[in-house]
Design an enzyme around this catalytic site. Structure first.
Site, PDB file in Angstrom:
ATOM      1  N   LEU A  34       0.808  -1.225   0.000  1.00 52.12           N
ATOM      2  CA  LEU A  34       0.000   0.000   0.000  1.00 52.12           C
ATOM      3  C   LEU A  34       0.840   1.273   0.000  1.00 52.12           C
ATOM      4  O   LEU A  34       1.903   1.325   0.613  1.00 52.12           O
ATOM      5  CB  LEU A  34      -0.937  -0.032   1.210  1.00 52.12           C
ATOM      6  CG  LEU A  34      -1.862  -1.255   1.233  1.00 52.12           C
ATOM      7  CD1 LEU A  34      -2.658  -1.315   2.534  1.00 52.12           C
ATOM      8  CD2 LEU A  34      -2.796  -1.276   0.031  1.00 52.12           C
ATOM      9  N   HIS A  35       0.339   2.280  -0.697  1.00 48.96           N
ATOM     10  CA  HIS A  35       1.023   3.578  -0.781  1.00 48.96           C
ATOM     11  C   HIS A  35      -0.026   4.682  -0.686  1.00 48.96           C
ATOM     12  O   HIS A  35      -1.230   4.397  -0.535  1.00 48.96           O
ATOM     13  CB  HIS A  35       1.838   3.669  -2.078  1.00 48.96           C
ATOM     14  CG  HIS A  35       1.049   3.340  -3.307  1.00 48.96           C
ATOM     15  ND1 HIS A  35      -0.001   4.117  -3.750  1.00 48.96           N
ATOM     16  CD2 HIS A  35       1.130   2.302  -4.178  1.00 48.96           C
ATOM     17  CE1 HIS A  35      -0.507   3.595  -4.841  1.00 48.96           C
ATOM     18  NE2 HIS A  35       0.141   2.475  -5.130  1.00 48.96           N
ATOM     19  N   GLY A  37      -1.516   6.424  -2.723  1.00 46.77           N
ATOM     20  CA  GLY A  37      -2.658   6.328  -3.649  1.00 46.77           C
ATOM     21  C   GLY A  37      -3.777   5.510  -3.012  1.00 46.77           C
ATOM     22  O   GLY A  37      -4.952   5.899  -3.039  1.00 46.77           O
ATOM     23  N   HIS A  38      -3.416   4.370  -2.422  1.00 53.53           N
ATOM     24  CA  HIS A  38      -4.418   3.570  -1.699  1.00 53.53           C
ATOM     25  C   HIS A  38      -4.951   4.361  -0.499  1.00 53.53           C
ATOM     26  O   HIS A  38      -6.130   4.289  -0.162  1.00 53.53           O
ATOM     27  CB  HIS A  38      -3.802   2.264  -1.185  1.00 53.53           C
ATOM     28  CG  HIS A  38      -3.271   1.361  -2.255  1.00 53.53           C
ATOM     29  ND1 HIS A  38      -1.924   1.150  -2.452  1.00 53.53           N
ATOM     30  CD2 HIS A  38      -3.909   0.620  -3.187  1.00 53.53           C
ATOM     31  CE1 HIS A  38      -1.752   0.307  -3.459  1.00 53.53           C
ATOM     32  NE2 HIS A  38      -2.937  -0.025  -3.920  1.00 53.53           N
ATOM     33  N   GLN A  62      -5.184 -12.400 -12.568  1.00 54.53           N
ATOM     34  CA  GLN A  62      -4.986 -11.227 -13.425  1.00 54.53           C
ATOM     35  C   GLN A  62      -3.549 -11.052 -13.898  1.00 54.53           C
ATOM     36  O   GLN A  62      -3.219 -10.046 -14.502  1.00 54.53           O
ATOM     37  CB  GLN A  62      -5.508  -9.964 -12.738  1.00 54.53           C
ATOM     38  CG  GLN A  62      -4.738  -9.510 -11.518  1.00 54.53           C
ATOM     39  CD  GLN A  62      -5.449  -8.358 -10.814  1.00 54.53           C
ATOM     40  OE1 GLN A  62      -6.450  -8.564 -10.121  1.00 54.53           O
ATOM     41  NE2 GLN A  62      -4.955  -7.137 -10.979  1.00 54.53           N
ATOM     42  N   GLY A 148      -9.068   3.695  -8.180  1.00 52.10           N
ATOM     43  CA  GLY A 148      -8.211   4.796  -8.601  1.00 52.10           C
ATOM     44  C   GLY A 148      -8.278   5.029 -10.106  1.00 52.10           C
ATOM     45  O   GLY A 148      -8.317   4.080 -10.892  1.00 52.10           O
ATOM     46  N   LYS A 150      -5.948   6.002 -11.866  1.00 55.87           N
ATOM     47  CA  LYS A 150      -4.711   5.607 -12.536  1.00 55.87           C
ATOM     48  C   LYS A 150      -4.956   4.369 -13.388  1.00 55.87           C
ATOM     49  O   LYS A 150      -4.414   4.235 -14.478  1.00 55.87           O
ATOM     50  CB  LYS A 150      -3.603   5.335 -11.522  1.00 55.87           C
ATOM     51  CG  LYS A 150      -2.316   5.059 -12.226  1.00 55.87           C
ATOM     52  CD  LYS A 150      -1.250   4.581 -11.302  1.00 55.87           C
ATOM     53  CE  LYS A 150      -0.347   3.673 -12.051  1.00 55.87           C
ATOM     54  NZ  LYS A 150      -0.708   2.273 -11.913  1.00 55.87           N
ATOM     55  N   ASP A 151      -5.774   3.475 -12.889  1.00 59.91           N
ATOM     56  CA  ASP A 151      -6.165   2.289 -13.662  1.00 59.91           C
ATOM     57  C   ASP A 151      -7.513   2.582 -14.318  1.00 59.91           C
ATOM     58  O   ASP A 151      -8.526   1.952 -14.009  1.00 59.91           O
ATOM     59  CB  ASP A 151      -6.253   1.075 -12.744  1.00 59.91           C
ATOM     60  CG  ASP A 151      -4.907   0.750 -12.126  1.00 59.91           C
ATOM     61  OD1 ASP A 151      -3.937   0.564 -12.884  1.00 59.91           O
ATOM     62  OD2 ASP A 151      -4.800   0.732 -10.892  1.00 59.91           O
ATOM     63  N   SER A 186       2.477   3.974  -7.743  1.00 56.94           N
ATOM     64  CA  SER A 186       2.164   2.589  -8.106  1.00 56.94           C
ATOM     65  C   SER A 186       3.042   1.673  -7.272  1.00 56.94           C
ATOM     66  O   SER A 186       4.206   2.005  -6.986  1.00 56.94           O
ATOM     67  CB  SER A 186       2.483   2.376  -9.599  1.00 56.94           C
ATOM     68  OG  SER A 186       2.611   0.995  -9.873  1.00 56.94           O
TER      69      SER A 186
HETATM   70  O1  PAF Z   1      -6.170  -2.366  -8.851  1.00 52.26           O
HETATM   71  C1  PAF Z   1      -5.866  -3.374  -8.188  1.00 52.26           C
HETATM   72  O2  PAF Z   1      -5.117  -3.305  -7.210  1.00 52.26           O
HETATM   73  C2  PAF Z   1      -6.440  -4.722  -8.586  1.00 52.26           C
HETATM   74  O3  PAF Z   1      -6.564  -4.843  -9.960  1.00 52.26           O
HETATM   75  C3  PAF Z   1      -7.764  -5.054  -7.876  1.00 52.26           C
HETATM   76  C4  PAF Z   1      -8.872  -4.077  -8.273  1.00 52.26           C
HETATM   77  C5  PAF Z   1      -7.579  -5.025  -6.374  1.00 52.26           C
HETATM   78  C6  PAF Z   1      -8.241  -6.459  -8.286  1.00 52.26           C
HETATM   79  O4  PAF Z   1      -7.290  -7.425  -7.935  1.00 52.26           O
END
Ligand code: PAF
Length: 283
Positions: A34-35, A37-38, A62, A148, A150-151, A186
């Site tokens: 975590l940073h 942004g979170h 993913q 976020g 960013k994504d 990130s």
């Molecule tokens: O953005 C992320 O950190 C991931 O893609 C998420 C949304 C937690 C799903 O694993």
């Protein structure tokens, strides 16, 4: 109280109690490491909801076979402290077996929005994200879920999934948090060596220059050229894509005449960085 929960059943019991007290539930899904942004997502959730759930789960679905699933940074102890400091009530950090038992066979695909930008370069990535996010939303059943910008492609895909499947949750987009030099925060930034870290803000500069061009209402090709001209000044940097897309469905546009997003993915050494800026479009 220790906020860590690893079991779906235990989390559900706790959330049933919170819901019974009339609390709105805010949910911040993460992969940990975590940073700030979170932190911004959690602060927003804290301001809008009475009960906050953060999930920490490095979702194997993913990651492609050659991607960084194994080396993805993990530090649950530091992450727990981070969440507690920001007022998270529950941190859901399940093991893989809890999320994906051996006989797990259901996958979610959101067409259209996942087909451009990162889609062709990360086959299966968005299917993995959609599957885990739908599962997490079903586990937590939040009133509001925070993602976020960013994504941006991920965020739009989730909005589409929520709308198409009539999920009872509000998706809340949260602006990107940047370092002073513009680099978007990130978890993968920690892979950069010193020289790569110095070169990295060029991505934001290129997007900003392209956005300034887009404000003048030119063609998508001209916008792309403006950004690429900047990226090409750095030999360390390899461009995967630099796209001008419709901000709603993430499909490429030819002309900048509505809300668009300029988005790019670049490689610096073995680190892949993505970033984007939204632009209202030319007058
Ligand atoms: O953005 C992320 O950190 C991931 O893609 C998420 C949304 C937690 C799903 O694993």
């Amino acid at each position: 109280m220790n906020p860590l929960i690893t079991s779906i059943a235990v989390l559900r019991d706790n959330l049933a109690t919170a819901r019974g007290q009339g609390n709105a539930i805010g949910f911040v899904p993460t992969m940990g490491s975590l940073h700030a942004g979170h932190g911004r997502l959690m602060e927003r959730a804290r301001a809008e909801c009475e009960t906050i759930v953060v999930s920490i789960f490095v979702n194997p679905l993913q990651f492609g076979p050659k991607e960084d699933f194994r080396s993805y940074p993990r530090n649950l102890t530091a992450d727990l402290t981070f969440c507690e400091e920001r007022g998270a009530d529950f941190v859901f950090a399940p093991l893989n077996e809890e999320m994906y038992p051996d006989d797990f066979r259901t996958f979610v695909e959101v067409q259209g929005v996942s087909e451009h930008m990162c889609g062709p370069f990360r086959p299966g990535h968005f299917r993995g994200v959609a599957t885990v996010v739908l599962k997490l939303l079903n586990i937590v059943q939040p009133d509001r879920a925070y993602f976020g910008e960013k994504d941006a492609q991920q965020m739009r895909m989730i909005e589409k999934m929520v709308s198409d499947l009539s999920l009872p949750v509000t998706v809340v987009p949260v602006p990107t948090v940047r370092e002073a030099d513009g680099l978007a925060l990130s978890s993968r930034n920690r892979y950069l060596d010193e020289a790569e870290r110095q070169a990295a803000p060029l991505l934001y500069r290129a997007l900003s220059e392209a956005a300034a061009r887009a404000e003048k209402g030119v063609t998508a090709d001209e916008v792309r050229e403006a950004g690429m001209a900047i990226l090409q000044t750095e030999p360390r940097l390899r461009v995967e894509y630099f796209d001008v897309v419709d901000d709603r469905d993430m499909r490429p546009v030819q002309h900048v005449d509505g809300a668009i997003r300029i988005a790019a993915a670049v490689w610096l050494g073995s680190t892949r960085l993505i970033d984007n800026l939204s632009v209202k479009g030319g007058q």
